[in-house]
Design a protein around this motif. Structure first.
Motif, PDB file in Angstrom:
ATOM      1  N   ILE A  88       0.868  -1.195   0.000  1.00  0.00           N
ATOM      2  CA  ILE A  88       0.000   0.000   0.000  1.00  0.00           C
ATOM      3  C   ILE A  88       0.901   1.241   0.000  1.00  0.00           C
ATOM      4  O   ILE A  88       1.889   1.285   0.734  1.00  0.00           O
ATOM      5  CB  ILE A  88      -0.995  -0.023   1.192  1.00  0.00           C
ATOM      6  CG1 ILE A  88      -1.993   1.125   1.098  1.00  0.00           C
ATOM      7  CG2 ILE A  88      -0.279  -0.019   2.539  1.00  0.00           C
ATOM      8  CD1 ILE A  88      -3.273   0.914   1.916  1.00  0.00           C
ATOM      9  N   ALA A  89       0.546   2.208  -0.831  1.00  0.00           N
ATOM     10  CA  ALA A  89       1.414   3.391  -0.984  1.00  0.00           C
ATOM     11  C   ALA A  89       0.886   4.530  -0.117  1.00  0.00           C
ATOM     12  O   ALA A  89       0.015   5.304  -0.537  1.00  0.00           O
ATOM     13  CB  ALA A  89       1.452   3.796  -2.455  1.00  0.00           C
ATOM     14  N   TRP A  90       1.402   4.647   1.079  1.00  0.00           N
ATOM     15  CA  TRP A  90       0.932   5.683   2.009  1.00  0.00           C
ATOM     16  C   TRP A  90       1.430   7.053   1.569  1.00  0.00           C
ATOM     17  O   TRP A  90       2.587   7.190   1.191  1.00  0.00           O
ATOM     18  CB  TRP A  90       1.462   5.422   3.425  1.00  0.00           C
ATOM     19  CG  TRP A  90       0.970   4.165   4.072  1.00  0.00           C
ATOM     20  CD1 TRP A  90       1.705   3.046   4.338  1.00  0.00           C
ATOM     21  CD2 TRP A  90      -0.346   3.902   4.564  1.00  0.00           C
ATOM     22  NE1 TRP A  90       0.919   2.096   4.961  1.00  0.00           N
ATOM     23  CE2 TRP A  90      -0.338   2.594   5.116  1.00  0.00           C
ATOM     24  CE3 TRP A  90      -1.535   4.629   4.603  1.00  0.00           C
ATOM     25  CZ2 TRP A  90      -1.464   2.016   5.685  1.00  0.00           C
ATOM     26  CZ3 TRP A  90      -2.659   4.048   5.179  1.00  0.00           C
ATOM     27  CH2 TRP A  90      -2.618   2.757   5.701  1.00  0.00           C
ATOM     28  N   SER A  91       0.563   8.066   1.651  1.00  0.00           N
ATOM     29  CA  SER A  91       1.045   9.455   1.472  1.00  0.00           C
ATOM     30  C   SER A  91       1.024  10.124   2.835  1.00  0.00           C
ATOM     31  O   SER A  91       0.052   9.992   3.591  1.00  0.00           O
ATOM     32  CB  SER A  91       0.155  10.308   0.580  1.00  0.00           C
ATOM     33  OG  SER A  91      -0.527   9.551  -0.310  1.00  0.00           O
ATOM     34  N   GLN A  92       2.087  10.846   3.094  1.00  0.00           N
ATOM     35  CA  GLN A  92       2.177  11.553   4.378  1.00  0.00           C
ATOM     36  C   GLN A  92       1.245  12.752   4.370  1.00  0.00           C
ATOM     37  O   GLN A  92       1.137  13.465   3.365  1.00  0.00           O
ATOM     38  CB  GLN A  92       3.615  12.019   4.606  1.00  0.00           C
ATOM     39  CG  GLN A  92       3.828  12.526   6.012  1.00  0.00           C
ATOM     40  CD  GLN A  92       5.225  13.083   6.215  1.00  0.00           C
ATOM     41  OE1 GLN A  92       6.193  12.526   5.703  1.00  0.00           O
ATOM     42  NE2 GLN A  92       5.322  14.173   6.951  1.00  0.00           N
TER      43      GLN A  92
END
Ligand code: 2NE
Length: 270
Positions: free
Chosen positions: A1-5
């Motif tokens: 999963i590509a988390w964005s801050q």
């Protein structure tokens, strides 16, 4: 999963991806103990997740593999609570407890390592808990001069029963992930390296279901324990659904259009 801050915080990390918000307590040098600033930042992030219509579920976790949260930071505990940046003593974690409880979106505790003291109460108040095999659970209050007689006591007893709750509080023992599973404190136990993958999978399954149904179910399950505040939450959902109906909107429209409301077309259901 590509988390964005999302945002910049001193005590937490805040990420989003695929309809999931993730709040991470980021004080690993103190086993993710919280101070008032940590709590303020968690409240801010949870409020953001609540208001974001793209978010359907929230993960609460701790940085690193050693702790979810070790409760209030005893090193900055003053004589009337925990000292904030200005030295004012507070117990603001109770506000965050209420926010978890009343957030209309499920909050999932993702626990690696210790969930202890006020950190244990936080995981209990989350809707679900996914534990890693290295998770350890327990209260320490009576040993360190504290206690949580609110949900920390009464909701614990709902989860594990009165005898076990009294044991947990009176003896201040620690319990393994398997013991926690056996007593109904957590939903599942997974290998540490699978913790986030499994938690995200549970989130995806929730996200595939009806958000309004889940919202109402959370309020319903809360109402059983939360007295008039629980009824307010549940009834607020009834009002929301009514606002979304043509019948509810007819009342508003009539007022705005300066005419008498016409409710005659709406059925008087059996
Ligand atoms: C969490 C636990 C079991 C971990 O043990 P271990 O052996 O893995 O680590 P260690 O060495 O104890 O801790 C590592 C560092 O984190 C600090 C420690 O002091 C240590 O730092 P140094 O001294 O080496 O510099 N640390 C850990 N927990 C901390 C804490 N809560 N506050 C400040 N520093 C902490 C073990 O560390 C432990 O038992 N911690 C204390 C747990 C505790 O009693 N929490 C407070 C309960 S009361 C509460 O949370 C509460 C409430 O009851 C009602 C309302 C609001 C809050």
């Amino acid at each position: 999963i590509a988390w964005s801050q999302c945002g910049e915080f001193s005590d937490i990390l805040y990420h989003k991806a695929e309809g999931i918000a993730k709040i991470t307590i980021n004080r690993p040098e103190r086993r993710n103990a919280f101070r008032p600033q940590t709590v303020e930042q968690m409240i801010e992030a949870l409020q953001d997740a609540r208001n974001d219509e793209a978010v359907g579920v929230v993960i609460l976790t701790g940085a690193g593999e050693l702790a979810f949260c070790s409760g209030g930071d005893q090193k900055i505990r003053g004589n009337a609570g925990y000292a904030d940046a200005k030295g004012v003593n507070k117990l603001n974690v109770l506000d965050f407890q209420r926010d978890i409880r009343t957030c209309p979106k499920p909050v999932i505790a993702m626990v690696a390592g210790y969930a202890i003291g006020g950190g244990h109460v936080l995981h209990m108040l989350c809707d679900l808990t996914i534990a890693a095999e290295n998770a350890r659970f327990g209260q320490t209050g009576p040993r360190v001069g504290s206690f949580d007689g609110g949900w920390g006591a009464s909701y614990m007893a709902r989860l594990v029963g009165q005898k076990k709750a009294r044991e947990i509080w009176y003896l201040c023992r620690q319990y393994t992930a398997q013991e926690a599973l056996d007593m109904g404190l957590v939903n599942t136990v997974v290998p540490l390296e699978k913790l986030e993958e499994e938690t995200v999978q549970w989130c995806r399954e929730i996200l595939a279901n009806s958000p309004l149904a889940i919202r109402c179910l959370k309020a319903s399950l809360n109402a059983d324990c939360d007295g008039q505040a629980g009824l307010q939450e549940l009834a607020g959902n009834a009002t929301l659904l009514y606002y979304m109906s043509e019948e509810g909107q007819e009342g508003r429209n009539a007022f705005v259009e300066k005419r008498k409301p016409d409710f005659s077309r709406f059925p008087k259901r059996p």
